[in-house]
Design an enzyme around this catalytic site. Structure first.
Site, PDB file in Angstrom:
ATOM      1  N   LYS A  13       0.276  24.452  64.968  1.00  0.00           N
ATOM      2  CA  LYS A  13       0.361  23.890  63.610  1.00  0.00           C
ATOM      3  C   LYS A  13       1.704  23.200  63.382  1.00  0.00           C
ATOM      4  O   LYS A  13       1.755  22.123  62.800  1.00  0.00           O
ATOM      5  CB  LYS A  13       0.180  24.993  62.544  1.00  0.00           C
ATOM      6  CG  LYS A  13      -1.144  25.709  62.603  1.00  0.00           C
ATOM      7  CD  LYS A  13      -1.332  26.645  61.419  1.00  0.00           C
ATOM      8  CE  LYS A  13      -0.324  27.780  61.335  1.00  0.00           C
ATOM      9  NZ  LYS A  13      -0.386  28.734  62.455  1.00  0.00           N
ATOM     10  N   ARG A  88      -2.082  31.909  53.391  1.00  0.00           N
ATOM     11  CA  ARG A  88      -2.357  32.836  54.497  1.00  0.00           C
ATOM     12  C   ARG A  88      -3.429  33.848  54.112  1.00  0.00           C
ATOM     13  O   ARG A  88      -3.834  34.656  54.922  1.00  0.00           O
ATOM     14  CB  ARG A  88      -1.110  33.626  54.761  1.00  0.00           C
ATOM     15  CG  ARG A  88      -0.185  33.544  55.917  1.00  0.00           C
ATOM     16  CD  ARG A  88      -0.486  32.899  57.166  1.00  0.00           C
ATOM     17  NE  ARG A  88       0.372  33.387  58.224  1.00  0.00           N
ATOM     18  CZ  ARG A  88       1.423  32.735  58.719  1.00  0.00           C
ATOM     19  NH1 ARG A  88       1.753  31.568  58.270  1.00  0.00           N
ATOM     20  NH2 ARG A  88       2.125  33.267  59.694  1.00  0.00           N
ATOM     21  N   ARG A 124       6.729  30.410  73.866  1.00  0.00           N
ATOM     22  CA  ARG A 124       7.404  29.570  72.865  1.00  0.00           C
ATOM     23  C   ARG A 124       8.899  29.898  72.788  1.00  0.00           C
ATOM     24  O   ARG A 124       9.302  31.056  72.810  1.00  0.00           O
ATOM     25  CB  ARG A 124       6.765  29.797  71.491  1.00  0.00           C
ATOM     26  CG  ARG A 124       7.446  29.005  70.389  1.00  0.00           C
ATOM     27  CD  ARG A 124       6.604  28.819  69.184  1.00  0.00           C
ATOM     28  NE  ARG A 124       6.338  30.070  68.473  1.00  0.00           N
ATOM     29  CZ  ARG A 124       5.535  30.152  67.428  1.00  0.00           C
ATOM     30  NH1 ARG A 124       4.915  29.070  66.988  1.00  0.00           N
ATOM     31  NH2 ARG A 124       5.331  31.299  66.828  1.00  0.00           N
ATOM     32  N   ARG A 157      11.622  33.753  69.240  1.00  0.00           N
ATOM     33  CA  ARG A 157      11.509  34.385  67.917  1.00  0.00           C
ATOM     34  C   ARG A 157      11.237  35.868  68.089  1.00  0.00           C
ATOM     35  O   ARG A 157      10.463  36.261  68.956  1.00  0.00           O
ATOM     36  CB  ARG A 157      10.353  33.728  67.137  1.00  0.00           C
ATOM     37  CG  ARG A 157      10.769  32.504  66.372  1.00  0.00           C
ATOM     38  CD  ARG A 157       9.612  31.717  65.857  1.00  0.00           C
ATOM     39  NE  ARG A 157       8.608  32.504  65.150  1.00  0.00           N
ATOM     40  CZ  ARG A 157       7.587  31.966  64.479  1.00  0.00           C
ATOM     41  NH1 ARG A 157       7.459  30.664  64.426  1.00  0.00           N
ATOM     42  NH2 ARG A 157       6.703  32.725  63.878  1.00  0.00           N
ATOM     43  N   ARG A 168       0.393  40.206  64.716  1.00  0.00           N
ATOM     44  CA  ARG A 168       0.211  38.953  63.960  1.00  0.00           C
ATOM     45  C   ARG A 168      -1.219  38.445  64.098  1.00  0.00           C
ATOM     46  O   ARG A 168      -1.796  37.937  63.142  1.00  0.00           O
ATOM     47  CB  ARG A 168       1.201  37.894  64.455  1.00  0.00           C
ATOM     48  CG  ARG A 168       2.615  38.212  64.016  1.00  0.00           C
ATOM     49  CD  ARG A 168       3.616  37.358  64.739  1.00  0.00           C
ATOM     50  NE  ARG A 168       3.528  35.960  64.375  1.00  0.00           N
ATOM     51  CZ  ARG A 168       3.926  34.960  65.159  1.00  0.00           C
ATOM     52  NH1 ARG A 168       4.407  35.205  66.355  1.00  0.00           N
ATOM     53  NH2 ARG A 168       3.837  33.736  64.742  1.00  0.00           N
TER      54      ARG A 168
HETATM   55  P1  AMP Z   1       4.903  31.458  60.976  1.00  0.00           P
HETATM   56  O1  AMP Z   1       6.142  30.744  61.370  1.00  0.00           O
HETATM   57  O2  AMP Z   1       3.989  30.635  60.129  1.00  0.00           O
HETATM   58  O3  AMP Z   1       4.180  32.052  62.173  1.00  0.00           O
HETATM   59  O4  AMP Z   1       5.352  32.688  60.052  1.00  0.00           O
HETATM   60  C1  AMP Z   1       6.212  33.695  60.537  1.00  0.00           C
HETATM   61  C2  AMP Z   1       6.137  34.903  59.633  1.00  0.00           C
HETATM   62  O5  AMP Z   1       6.557  34.544  58.315  1.00  0.00           O
HETATM   63  C3  AMP Z   1       4.740  35.492  59.457  1.00  0.00           C
HETATM   64  O6  AMP Z   1       4.377  36.365  60.494  1.00  0.00           O
HETATM   65  C4  AMP Z   1       4.904  36.201  58.115  1.00  0.00           C
HETATM   66  O7  AMP Z   1       5.637  37.397  58.252  1.00  0.00           O
HETATM   67  C5  AMP Z   1       5.782  35.226  57.338  1.00  0.00           C
HETATM   68  N1  AMP Z   1       4.971  34.228  56.607  1.00  0.00           N
HETATM   69  C6  AMP Z   1       4.896  32.889  56.833  1.00  0.00           C
HETATM   70  N2  AMP Z   1       4.079  32.294  55.974  1.00  0.00           N
HETATM   71  C7  AMP Z   1       3.609  33.263  55.165  1.00  0.00           C
HETATM   72  C8  AMP Z   1       2.714  33.280  54.059  1.00  0.00           C
HETATM   73  N3  AMP Z   1       2.098  32.168  53.616  1.00  0.00           N
HETATM   74  N4  AMP Z   1       2.460  34.479  53.453  1.00  0.00           N
HETATM   75  C9  AMP Z   1       3.053  35.601  53.875  1.00  0.00           C
HETATM   76  N5  AMP Z   1       3.887  35.662  54.906  1.00  0.00           N
HETATM   77  C10 AMP Z   1       4.188  34.502  55.561  1.00  0.00           C
END
Ligand code: AMP
Length: 223
Positions: A13, A88, A124, A157, A168
């Site tokens: 994404k 989400r 990654r 990360r 996740r």
């Molecule tokens: P991402 O970079 O999108 O994979 O997000 C990394 C982490 O940020 C996720 O595993 C969640 O802990 C938090 N996170 C990101 N976006 C959201 C969201 N829309 N709602 C809740 N937690 C989020």
């Protein structure tokens, strides 16, 4: 045009969102990036979010919504935006609809097998300085461990560590996957096969956006 990038963690994404942003001129808003920035800067919001992020859980809807609302109010979002990692869950989708005039027009769901997702997330690496994303198998940096753009050292990360990846993905199935049926009902949903080269996934996305842009131009003309 307002675009949501759905799709599990590791489906690409972020990379596709950057390409869409460059081509169409809409800002990409990644809630993950905004949260990581808040954690890095030790803001009150970042302090609240950090533990949930490190476990691979979702941060509370209220915290995320506060951030998204502030970001969408900025001038560069008025003509459109790309949401990466938001909503989400169904509650966040409702909250997004509650913000005045924030009608989502296109939902792109990048699909990929679980096995591939785990491989991708494990490979990654990110640049902590400029946020550029690499993958040791399909998009490696020119010099190992060093960002091509700003020369900072690349890192993994915390939530790309094996045990957190599984959590996740579990949360994705439980919380985020129901959004597929939700957006299918609203006829905004477009599945995109993600297990291909970055270029070929982007070609598919461009074809969808071309049709959707033509539709939205037609309805603007009628109005
Ligand atoms: P991402 O970079 O999108 O994979 O997000 C990394 C982490 O940020 C996720 O595993 C969640 O802990 C938090 N996170 C990101 N976006 C959201 C969201 N829309 N709602 C809740 N937690 C989020």
């Amino acid at each position: 045009m307002r675009i949501i990038l759905l799709g599990p963690p590791g489906s690409g994404k972020g990379t596709q969102g950057d390409l869409i942003g460059q081509k169409y001129g809409f800002p990409k808003i990644s809630t993950g990036d905004l949260l990581r920035e808040a954690v890095q800067d030790s803001t009150p919001l970042g302090k609240k979010a950090e533990a949930a992020m490190n476990r691979g859980d979702l941060v509370s809807d209220d915290i995320v919504m506060q951030m998204v609302e502030a970001r969408l109010a900025q001038g560069d979002c008025q003509k459109g935006y790309i949401l990466d990692g938001f909503p989400r869950n169904i509650n966040q989708a409702h909250m997004l609809e509650g913000i005045a005039d924030q009608r989502v027009e296109v939902v792109l769901d990048i699909r990929m097998s679980e096995k591939k997702l785990i491989e991708r997330l494990s490979a990654r690496r990110i640049c902590p300085q400029c946020g550029n994303i690499y993958n040791l198998s399909i998009k490696a940096p020119t010099e190992p461990g060093v960002c091509d753009v700003c020369r900072a050292g690349l890192v993994q990360r915390q939530d790309d560590k094996p045990e957190v990846i599984l959590e996740r993905l579990r949360i994705y199935h439980q919380e985020t996957e129901p959004l597929i049926a939700y957006y299918q009902k609203k006829a905004k949903y477009h599945p995109i096969e993600g297990d291909r080269s970055i270029k070929s996934v982007f070609q598919n996305i461009q074809a969808v956006l071309k049709t959707e842009l033509a539709k939205s131009n037609r309805s603007e003309a009628i109005r």
